[in-house]
Design an enzyme around this catalytic site. Sequence first.
Site, PDB file in Angstrom:
ATOM      1  N   ASN A   1     -12.678 -10.939  -3.625  1.00 57.85           N
ATOM      2  CA  ASN A   1     -13.263 -11.243  -4.937  1.00 57.85           C
ATOM      3  C   ASN A   1     -12.361 -12.129  -5.750  1.00 57.85           C
ATOM      4  O   ASN A   1     -11.136 -12.111  -5.604  1.00 57.85           O
ATOM      5  CB  ASN A   1     -13.569  -9.955  -5.705  1.00 57.85           C
ATOM      6  CG  ASN A   1     -12.336  -9.402  -6.395  1.00 57.85           C
ATOM      7  OD1 ASN A   1     -12.045  -9.754  -7.532  1.00 57.85           O
ATOM      8  ND2 ASN A   1     -11.592  -8.549  -5.693  1.00 57.85           N
TER       9      ASN A   1
ATOM     10  N   ASN B   1      -2.130  -2.309 -14.541  1.00 57.68           N
ATOM     11  CA  ASN B   1      -2.581  -3.201 -13.467  1.00 57.68           C
ATOM     12  C   ASN B   1      -1.581  -4.324 -13.289  1.00 57.68           C
ATOM     13  O   ASN B   1      -1.614  -5.322 -13.994  1.00 57.68           O
ATOM     14  CB  ASN B   1      -3.984  -3.731 -13.796  1.00 57.68           C
ATOM     15  CG  ASN B   1      -4.494  -4.692 -12.731  1.00 57.68           C
ATOM     16  OD1 ASN B   1      -3.773  -5.038 -11.796  1.00 57.68           O
ATOM     17  ND2 ASN B   1      -5.734  -5.128 -12.875  1.00 57.68           N
TER      18      ASN B   1
ATOM     19  N   CYS C   1      -3.571  -7.667  -9.733  1.00 52.85           N
ATOM     20  CA  CYS C   1      -4.554  -8.686  -9.376  1.00 52.85           C
ATOM     21  C   CYS C   1      -3.882  -9.978  -8.937  1.00 52.85           C
ATOM     22  O   CYS C   1      -3.055 -10.522  -9.654  1.00 52.85           O
ATOM     23  CB  CYS C   1      -5.472  -8.968 -10.548  1.00 52.85           C
ATOM     24  SG  CYS C   1      -6.725  -7.711 -10.669  1.00 52.85           S
TER      25      CYS C   1
ATOM     26  N   ASN D   1      -3.572  -2.659  -4.656  1.00 52.57           N
ATOM     27  CA  ASN D   1      -4.526  -3.584  -5.226  1.00 52.57           C
ATOM     28  C   ASN D   1      -4.904  -4.557  -4.103  1.00 52.57           C
ATOM     29  O   ASN D   1      -4.533  -4.354  -2.952  1.00 52.57           O
ATOM     30  CB  ASN D   1      -3.921  -4.294  -6.439  1.00 52.57           C
ATOM     31  CG  ASN D   1      -4.999  -4.673  -7.451  1.00 52.57           C
ATOM     32  OD1 ASN D   1      -6.026  -5.245  -7.084  1.00 52.57           O
ATOM     33  ND2 ASN D   1      -4.769  -4.354  -8.715  1.00 52.57           N
TER      34      ASN D   1
ATOM     35  N   CYS E   1     -11.896  -2.787  30.078  1.00 52.25           N
ATOM     36  CA  CYS E   1     -10.533  -2.255  30.241  1.00 52.25           C
ATOM     37  C   CYS E   1      -9.809  -3.017  31.352  1.00 52.25           C
ATOM     38  O   CYS E   1      -8.647  -3.383  31.226  1.00 52.25           O
ATOM     39  CB  CYS E   1     -10.576  -0.762  30.539  1.00 52.25           C
ATOM     40  SG  CYS E   1     -11.568  -0.326  31.985  1.00 52.25           S
TER      41      CYS E   1
ATOM     42  N   CYS F   1      -6.458  -5.522  30.821  1.00 54.12           N
ATOM     43  CA  CYS F   1      -5.208  -5.099  31.459  1.00 54.12           C
ATOM     44  C   CYS F   1      -4.780  -6.154  32.488  1.00 54.12           C
ATOM     45  O   CYS F   1      -3.604  -6.513  32.582  1.00 54.12           O
ATOM     46  CB  CYS F   1      -5.380  -3.738  32.126  1.00 54.12           C
ATOM     47  SG  CYS F   1      -3.820  -3.032  32.677  1.00 54.12           S
TER      48      CYS F   1
ATOM     49  N   CYS G   1       0.631   1.522  35.254  1.00 53.93           N
ATOM     50  CA  CYS G   1       0.279   1.772  33.844  1.00 53.93           C
ATOM     51  C   CYS G   1       1.531   2.062  33.008  1.00 53.93           C
ATOM     52  O   CYS G   1       2.292   2.975  33.322  1.00 53.93           O
ATOM     53  CB  CYS G   1      -0.694   2.950  33.754  1.00 53.93           C
ATOM     54  SG  CYS G   1      -1.076   3.435  32.059  1.00 53.93           S
TER      55      CYS G   1
ATOM     56  N   CYS H   1       0.108   1.686  27.454  1.00 53.97           N
ATOM     57  CA  CYS H   1       0.136   0.916  26.204  1.00 53.97           C
ATOM     58  C   CYS H   1      -1.022   1.186  25.265  1.00 53.97           C
ATOM     59  O   CYS H   1      -0.974   0.855  24.091  1.00 53.97           O
ATOM     60  CB  CYS H   1       0.217  -0.567  26.506  1.00 53.97           C
ATOM     61  SG  CYS H   1      -1.330  -1.243  27.155  1.00 53.97           S
TER      62      CYS H   1
ATOM     63  N   CYS I   1      -6.400  -0.444  26.810  1.00 49.58           N
ATOM     64  CA  CYS I   1      -7.721  -0.124  27.353  1.00 49.58           C
ATOM     65  C   CYS I   1      -8.482   0.821  26.436  1.00 49.58           C
ATOM     66  O   CYS I   1      -9.684   0.654  26.208  1.00 49.58           O
ATOM     67  CB  CYS I   1      -7.590   0.467  28.755  1.00 49.58           C
ATOM     68  SG  CYS I   1      -6.396   1.821  28.849  1.00 49.58           S
TER      69      CYS I   1
HETATM   70  C1  LIG Z   1     -14.723  -7.033  -7.470  1.00 49.16           C
HETATM   71  C2  LIG Z   1     -13.430  -6.321  -7.644  1.00 49.16           C
HETATM   72  C3  LIG Z   1     -12.834  -6.280  -8.881  1.00 49.16           C
HETATM   73  C4  LIG Z   1     -11.645  -5.620  -9.055  1.00 49.16           C
HETATM   74  N1  LIG Z   1     -11.116  -5.549 -10.285  1.00 49.16           N
HETATM   75  C5  LIG Z   1      -9.984  -4.845 -10.485  1.00 49.16           C
HETATM   76  C6  LIG Z   1      -9.468  -4.668 -11.781  1.00 49.16           C
HETATM   77  O1  LIG Z   1     -10.031  -5.124 -12.757  1.00 49.16           O
HETATM   78  N2  LIG Z   1      -8.342  -3.959 -11.925  1.00 49.16           N
HETATM   79  C7  LIG Z   1      -7.691  -3.395 -10.874  1.00 49.16           C
HETATM   80  O2  LIG Z   1      -6.687  -2.734 -11.061  1.00 49.16           O
HETATM   81  N3  LIG Z   1      -8.168  -3.540  -9.608  1.00 49.16           N
HETATM   82  C8  LIG Z   1      -9.302  -4.241  -9.401  1.00 49.16           C
HETATM   83  N4  LIG Z   1      -9.804  -4.349  -8.130  1.00 49.16           N
HETATM   84  C9  LIG Z   1      -9.088  -3.739  -7.008  1.00 49.16           C
HETATM   85  C10 LIG Z   1      -9.603  -2.338  -6.686  1.00 49.16           C
HETATM   86  O3  LIG Z   1      -9.421  -1.448  -7.750  1.00 49.16           O
HETATM   87  C11 LIG Z   1      -8.918  -1.744  -5.445  1.00 49.16           C
HETATM   88  O4  LIG Z   1      -7.552  -1.648  -5.705  1.00 49.16           O
HETATM   89  C12 LIG Z   1      -9.111  -2.586  -4.202  1.00 49.16           C
HETATM   90  O5  LIG Z   1     -10.407  -3.100  -4.165  1.00 49.16           O
HETATM   91  C13 LIG Z   1      -8.831  -1.801  -2.918  1.00 49.16           C
HETATM   92  O6  LIG Z   1      -9.722  -0.700  -2.744  1.00 49.16           O
HETATM   93  P1  LIG Z   1     -11.022  -0.769  -1.815  1.00 49.16           P
HETATM   94  O7  LIG Z   1     -10.592  -1.179  -0.457  1.00 49.16           O
HETATM   95  O8  LIG Z   1     -11.598   0.614  -1.873  1.00 49.16           O
HETATM   96  O9  LIG Z   1     -11.938  -1.764  -2.422  1.00 49.16           O
HETATM   97  C14 LIG Z   1     -11.006  -5.010  -7.957  1.00 49.16           C
HETATM   98  C15 LIG Z   1     -11.623  -5.063  -6.702  1.00 49.16           C
HETATM   99  C16 LIG Z   1     -12.817  -5.689  -6.548  1.00 49.16           C
HETATM  100  C17 LIG Z   1     -13.486  -5.706  -5.204  1.00 49.16           C
END
Ligand SMILES: Cc1cc2nc3c(=O)[nH]c(=O)nc-3n(C[C@H](O)[C@H](O)[C@H](O)COP(=O)(O)O)c2cc1C
Lengths: 449, 435
Positions: free
Chosen positions: B76, B135, B138, B203, B352, B356, B381, B384, B387
């Site tokens: 996103n 936060n 992002c 995040n 498999c 391998c 084998c 690992c 397979c």
């Molecule tokens: C569309 C979208 C918007 C997001 N906006 C925020 C946000 O505003 N603040 C934040 O801390 N994380 C934001 N995130 C991150 C999510 O909170 C989360 O950390 C991340 O998506 C991983 O979790 P998931 O795999 O369950 O999606 C956003 C994620 C998505 C997909």
Amino acid sequence: MPAAQGRPGPDIASGRLAADDYARNFADLHPPLDAHEALVESDRCYFCYDAPCMNACPTGIDIPLFIREINTGNPLGAAKTIFDENILGGMCARVCPTETLCEEACVRNEAEGEPVKIGLLQRHATDKAMVANAQFYKRAAPTGKRIAVVGAGPAGLACAHRLAVYGHDVVIFDAKPKPGGLNEYGIAAYKTVADFAQAEIDYILSIGGIAIENGKRLGQDFQLADLRRQFDAVFIGIGLAGVNQLHESGEESPGVEDAVEFIAELRQADDLANLKIGRRVAVIGGGMTAIDVAVQSKLLGAEDVTILYRRGKEEMKASEFEQDLAQTKGVTIKHWVRPRKIAVKEGSPVRIECEYTRDEGGRLKATGETFEFEADMVFKAIGQKFEPGPVPGLELVGGRLKVDNERRTSLPGVWAGGDCVHGGQDLTVAAVEDGKRAAESINRALSRQ
Amino acid sequence: MADLRTEFLGIKSPNPFWLASAPPTDKEYNVVRAFKAGWGGVVWKTLGEDPAVVNVNGPRYGAIWGADRRLLGFNNIELITDRPLDVNLREIKKVKREWPDRAVVVSLMVPCEERNWAAILSRVEETDADGVELNFGCPHGMSERGMGSAVGQVPEYIEMVARWCKAHTRMPVIVKLTPNITDIRHPARAAKDGGADAVSLINTINSIVSVDLDTMSPVPSIDGKGTHGGYCGPAVKPIALSMVSEIARDKATRGFPISAIGGVTTWRDAVEFMTLGATTVQVCTAAMTYGFAIVKELISGMSNWMDEKGYRSIDDFVGAAVPNVTDWQFLNLNYIAKAHINQDLCIKCGRCHIVCEDTSHQAITAKKNGNRHFEVIDAECVGCNLCVSVCPVANCITMVEMTSGTDPRTGRKIDRHYANWTTHPNNPNAVKAAE
Ligand SMILES: Cc1cc2nc3c(=O)[nH]c(=O)nc-3n(C[C@H](O)[C@H](O)[C@H](O)COP(=O)(O)O)c2cc1C
Ligand SMILES: Cc1cc2nc3c(=O)[nH]c(=O)nc-3n(C[C@H](O)[C@H](O)[C@H](O)COP(=O)(O)OP(=O)(O)OC[C@H]3O[C@@H](n4cnc5c(N)ncnc54)[C@H](O)[C@@H]3O)c2cc1C
Ligand code: SF4
């Protein structure tokens, strides 16, 4: 075993097949999914919003949720999701015509013409729970209320279970020697193998608080008025005891049998090889019962089995899947014909005379053109009807009991559901929903007292 | 029945399943729907200062799909909330009042000045929210303005902001970490040193999900141009699991409360994060893929699993796998396992064999007596697991430990004593076992 083959006149015999063939013929129609199949199949569910399958299920099971639970390795969670709405989910997984219910609604039909196998997934989860004897319900504190349930079919059992969950005490009365109703006496043998009906009843009854009295017939051994006096509420789930008549000459002859009665005999047979079946069998009717008796005749070793139906393929009550099943088993289905005369020799039918019919502006007309063929046994499968005798004083509509949305009858304190009520679908799953709804309504009514 | 009630920094919720700060938690409308569906808590979509940011007015998401278009990875380029601060605060207060048993944590992102943080914290306190999440994560848009991961990538900033926040609020402070760094332990230590009460992670990860080969624009494309976004969903779970485990077993942060995020889709994902030390989990992509109803599966799945294992409350298993996360050098080199193919389950696809044969150790047959037949040759084998990884049938190929006899590959007797790399003769730095 070529028993008296080609003999003219009535040819009715038992033991037409080798022992292995009986076992093979009456094995599970749809074998259960193994773990891999269940995983692959559950993976196909899209977890739809307001899922069409769920809306198509008369009991409203949360289908996407239980499939997701299977997919995440939580089959017991899946089973609980199913049983929460349908305590006979195990039987329904085996007998529901899913092709006209949930699976018909699956959006995968739109996508690629192949629905998710919901019925088989439901069976997968419910089997797991029953094998593990996982119990999901505890009875609420005893309420001291007692409810009489008449009829131990799916309607009565579902009603009794839900009432027991609420802490009420239930006594089920049933005229037959075994409980289960048509689950025990009616459903095609290959849909419910290995005495599943009784195993399911044991599983349901293990909640406690439910007593079953078999061999007790309402209207004969006791009266509705007695029940109303002795119990706080009464539920009627007595199904359809009457059989429609053909009004054809020869109908009373031996060898002209009621299909439902024959199936009951088959379901109760200790050894299918002892069951007599004609070499040439004719079945009159177009519903599920007609298909079931035709297919099972074939599986018992009948050589030619012909279903005679007075209207066309589309009008048949049996689903397309059921019709196809009959045909792959070698049953011939003749449409637009009606029986006119059954010729009898030595007290048994030998020939059946039929007449072609056609639709004239919605009305069925006989054409006058006839044909005949040999038949050693004729089954009537033209529907059952409600016998109101045991429940005098209850209002009827269309020949069946009148109930409201909560399944209340016209008499206070008396509820009813399943095949005996008007407006139903004559399906196991619909009977379960009726029983459940009635139980909810009874519980509400009793808690207000 | 298992008890799923959770207490995290004194914040109570009926279950450990929270919605992560993202679109599902951007408005009262969504959050109320989530609570009705059964979610235990939410971290409200990140609030910032007015005037609110603006989002692009075209596609802001992109995805990676597996077979049958199952969404595996999600990307996103959305920013923090684009609604006025007032509106959000009013809704938060109302929701918390109406849903007192659910956790309501507020995510925040403001410029890196003490007074900015102090100002917004005092306003959030008035909502009676249960806590705040900073936060610092992002990776797009906000970081170019000196916020989000621009802060999260510098441990000193994290420590500084955490300290300001603790000084200016009585609410618990959770620091949300960005995975776009080389070693997650440093920002986690910084959060702890700054006095924060917990960390949440991960995040999203810097990503471009695809390129449109007709327009030569990254996807999602805004008027022919694209930019890197943040990656999340099932694909990022392994990265998040590892990062959570690193913090859980780091001496400096051991026992520090963790709320885990990243690809949680099923109850099993959630349990895995919790065994690696998280007390709650947060979900975004799974809810955005399937809707809020999935929480029913999370609850029933976790609860049945706990019943099966005899765990009464979540404390019984939180952190249970942490002691078993170790460094490579401490793995037991005397442990020997061989692949075994269950011939009853085998569907004879041959995958498999070919992996391998082509890419590993030539240890699976293709034929036996002239017939298609896949069987492991123990003498080749190395155990690992390739397979197993490519077999389409679950549990068809399993790894079976050798507990006695001789390994036909090396001709060496099975030695059940533990011995790792630190003492291995091939290790130039091996320490001599004490005589
Ligand atoms: C569309 C979208 C918007 C997001 N906006 C925020 C946000 O505003 N603040 C934040 O801390 N994380 C934001 N995130 C991150 C999510 O909170 C989360 O950390 C991340 O998506 C991983 O979790 P998931 O795999 O369950 O999606 C956003 C994620 C998505 C997909
Ligand atoms: C041959 C056949 C095949 C079928 N196959 C299918 C199928 O594959 N799938 C499907 O969904 N549906 C099928 N059905 C329909 C389904 O079986 C019924 O809709 C369902 O059983 C109705 O349940 P119920 O509880 O109302 O009645 P029933 O199952 O008929 O049970 C009624 C019970 O009441 C008892 N009873 C009757 N009168 C009295 C009395 N006076 N006193 C005490 N007890 C009494 C009976 O002994 C019986 O146990 C089939 C029906 C038939 C006849
Ligand atoms: S989900 Fe589809 S309809 Fe809804 S806002 Fe996004 S683009 Fe529009």
